[in-house]
Design a protein around this motif. Sequence first.
Motif, PDB file in Angstrom:
ATOM      1  N   PRO A 410       4.189  18.958  18.041  1.00 29.39           N
ATOM      2  CA  PRO A 410       3.307  20.004  17.491  1.00 29.39           C
ATOM      3  C   PRO A 410       2.865  19.745  16.054  1.00 29.39           C
ATOM      4  O   PRO A 410       1.723  20.024  15.689  1.00 29.39           O
ATOM      5  N   PHE A 411       3.788  19.223  15.245  1.00 30.80           N
ATOM      6  CA  PHE A 411       3.454  19.008  13.829  1.00 30.80           C
ATOM      7  C   PHE A 411       2.314  18.011  13.674  1.00 30.80           C
ATOM      8  O   PHE A 411       1.311  18.281  13.002  1.00 30.80           O
ATOM      9  N   TRP A 412       2.439  16.852  14.315  1.00 25.85           N
ATOM     10  CA  TRP A 412       1.427  15.810  14.151  1.00 25.85           C
ATOM     11  C   TRP A 412       0.126  16.169  14.862  1.00 25.85           C
ATOM     12  O   TRP A 412      -0.960  15.824  14.400  1.00 25.85           O
ATOM     13  N   LEU A 413       0.228  16.883  15.987  1.00 17.97           N
ATOM     14  CA  LEU A 413      -0.991  17.341  16.647  1.00 17.97           C
ATOM     15  C   LEU A 413      -1.745  18.336  15.768  1.00 17.97           C
ATOM     16  O   LEU A 413      -2.980  18.338  15.729  1.00 17.97           O
ATOM     17  N   THR A 414      -1.006  19.175  15.067  1.00 17.98           N
ATOM     18  CA  THR A 414      -1.645  20.119  14.138  1.00 17.98           C
ATOM     19  C   THR A 414      -2.329  19.383  13.000  1.00 17.98           C
ATOM     20  O   THR A 414      -3.463  19.707  12.617  1.00 17.98           O
ATOM     21  N   LEU A 415      -1.648  18.381  12.458  1.00 21.29           N
ATOM     22  CA  LEU A 415      -2.264  17.589  11.385  1.00 21.29           C
ATOM     23  C   LEU A 415      -3.532  16.910  11.875  1.00 21.29           C
ATOM     24  O   LEU A 415      -4.542  16.872  11.161  1.00 21.29           O
ATOM     25  N   ALA A 416      -3.485  16.377  13.091  1.00 13.88           N
ATOM     26  CA  ALA A 416      -4.672  15.710  13.645  1.00 13.88           C
ATOM     27  C   ALA A 416      -5.825  16.694  13.787  1.00 13.88           C
ATOM     28  O   ALA A 416      -6.979  16.370  13.456  1.00 13.88           O
ATOM     29  N   ALA A 417      -5.542  17.904  14.269  1.00  8.99           N
ATOM     30  CA  ALA A 417      -6.592  18.905  14.463  1.00  8.99           C
ATOM     31  C   ALA A 417      -7.198  19.333  13.130  1.00  8.99           C
ATOM     32  O   ALA A 417      -8.427  19.438  12.990  1.00  8.99           O
ATOM     33  N   VAL A 418      -6.349  19.564  12.145  1.00  2.00           N
ATOM     34  CA  VAL A 418      -6.856  19.991  10.837  1.00  2.00           C
ATOM     35  C   VAL A 418      -7.658  18.867  10.181  1.00  2.00           C
ATOM     36  O   VAL A 418      -8.692  19.108   9.552  1.00  2.00           O
ATOM     37  N   ALA A 419      -7.195  17.619  10.325  1.00  4.98           N
ATOM     38  CA  ALA A 419      -7.937  16.483   9.776  1.00  4.98           C
ATOM     39  C   ALA A 419      -9.305  16.363  10.430  1.00  4.98           C
ATOM     40  O   ALA A 419     -10.310  16.059   9.765  1.00  4.98           O
ATOM     41  N   ALA A 420      -9.368  16.611  11.742  1.00  4.96           N
ATOM     42  CA  ALA A 420     -10.655  16.567  12.433  1.00  4.96           C
ATOM     43  C   ALA A 420     -11.600  17.639  11.905  1.00  4.96           C
ATOM     44  O   ALA A 420     -12.803  17.395  11.739  1.00  4.96           O
ATOM     45  N   VAL A 421     -11.068  18.827  11.623  1.00  2.87           N
ATOM     46  CA  VAL A 421     -11.887  19.882  11.006  1.00  2.87           C
ATOM     47  C   VAL A 421     -12.381  19.429   9.634  1.00  2.87           C
ATOM     48  O   VAL A 421     -13.534  19.667   9.254  1.00  2.87           O
ATOM     49  N   GLY A 422     -11.503  18.753   8.887  1.00  5.50           N
ATOM     50  CA  GLY A 422     -11.921  18.218   7.590  1.00  5.50           C
ATOM     51  C   GLY A 422     -13.052  17.218   7.732  1.00  5.50           C
ATOM     52  O   GLY A 422     -13.963  17.174   6.890  1.00  5.50           O
ATOM     53  N   GLY A 423     -13.026  16.424   8.807  1.00  5.47           N
ATOM     54  CA  GLY A 423     -14.130  15.506   9.061  1.00  5.47           C
ATOM     55  C   GLY A 423     -15.434  16.233   9.297  1.00  5.47           C
ATOM     56  O   GLY A 423     -16.506  15.795   8.844  1.00  5.47           O
ATOM     57  N   ALA A 424     -15.377  17.355  10.005  1.00  7.14           N
ATOM     58  CA  ALA A 424     -16.586  18.158  10.229  1.00  7.14           C
ATOM     59  C   ALA A 424     -17.104  18.740   8.917  1.00  7.14           C
ATOM     60  O   ALA A 424     -18.323  18.805   8.682  1.00  7.14           O
TER      61      ALA A 424
END
Length: 494
Positions: A410-424
Amino acid sequence: MNNLLIALLVVPALGAVVVALLPDRRARLVSTGFAAVTFVLSVLPILARPNEYTWFAYQPGDGPPMVPWAEVHLPWVPALGLEFHLGVDGISYPLIVLTGLLTLLCCAYNRKGRALAALLLVLEVGVLGTFLALDLILFFLFFEVVLLPMYAVIAGWGGPNRRAAARKFVLYTLAGSVLLLLGVLLVVTSAGTGDLVTLTGAAELSKDTQRVAFVLLALAFAVKAPLWPLHTWLPDAHTEAPTVGSVILAGVLLKMGTYGMIRVGVGAAPEGAAWASPALGALAVVAIVAGALICLRQTELKRLIAYSSVGHMGFVLLGIATMSITGVQAALVGNVAHGLITGLLFFLAGTIKDRTGTGSLDLIGGLRETAPRLAGLLGFAAIASLGLPGLAGFWGEAFAVIAAVKRGGPFWLTLAAVAAVGGALTAAYFLRLLRRVTHGPATPAVAAASPAVTRIEWLAWTPLILLTLAVGVVPALVLNDTVVPLANLLGVKL
């Protein structure tokens, strides 16, 4: 080939001395000549073996965890056990070529006389030495060589607030230097050696020592990278620095921090890096989102690009934090892509600011009406920076997110999702930038500016444009021969 490593340092150092003694009118030509020789030396392995890209011919099981392609290993201060140890492998080689290229372009672009030209060559010596050093004490010394020349570049040729920006740069960097020295001394005294070939992948340090050493080293490199919240020196330095200073600062000096995190932090203290990786990943994602949100509020062109670097380097650090081959490869290609694209952005921003007399987004609208070529180039650089597939910026950011997903949980999946939002959000602020700068009626400052792109400007920008396209289509130009050294660095079996 081993003598080539010495030549990579001697040629720009000699060039700096020669240029400092010449009259200003000859400085650009001579400095460009020395920088060109250095760049040719850096790409000689490719020219000599074009079908293999590099010197590398190493397979798993051939030797110790780190086997440089070429190295120089000489006694330096025998009484203190210090050695002059240089080497190159797939991790450092792309950054060496990038440094040679950007220094060459900056020397050709420079119009401010011999002192600045000489300082650019001194900076090249420090950066190349950092990427070549395989002894921790030598690494520290080269790491520090860039401090005073960069201070002089900002303070001597920067904007109205250049002295305050230069002082802030020095204070932050000195704080990082103290931490780096403590970390280096801890590793050297605990392991009994500063040789990175010996230290890489070897259990030379206890778990507690590795944790303390990695925290010291990571904080030091985070200042240079820079990682949030140690980034606040960067926007001021970029805003006030001359164009060539901003290009060198963004293109190669920031890479010293991320390279050091990989080569020294992960290499010498792998257990400490694994222990700290969740915190590093969280800080990286905060940098991605915070940098994007701050960019959405910026009204000064160079300052916006500077804050964008905080976000882009956040993706690099996220890749490192995953402690995986995919993640660190993402970091390596992200380093090179950022150097190419942000170097181009700062060249363009400097040109716009020089011609219009301002960097305010409120005063430089309508660029495509009077200078369509310049507006088109700015659009290309912005789209490359936001990570459009097919351009260099895509690979590092996309695969840093993929590496976080592969890490699982869950921790790393959350980081990946937030990073993807940062890309947007990155796309949002660059589209906002283009709307304000290139669209609409031309402002008085833009209407009065010269629309022509000079030959020197084309000379400086064209290689960056072509390489942004090339790395975007063929990322193997950067990643070729990185799997084995990274597997050994991370302790992964192939």
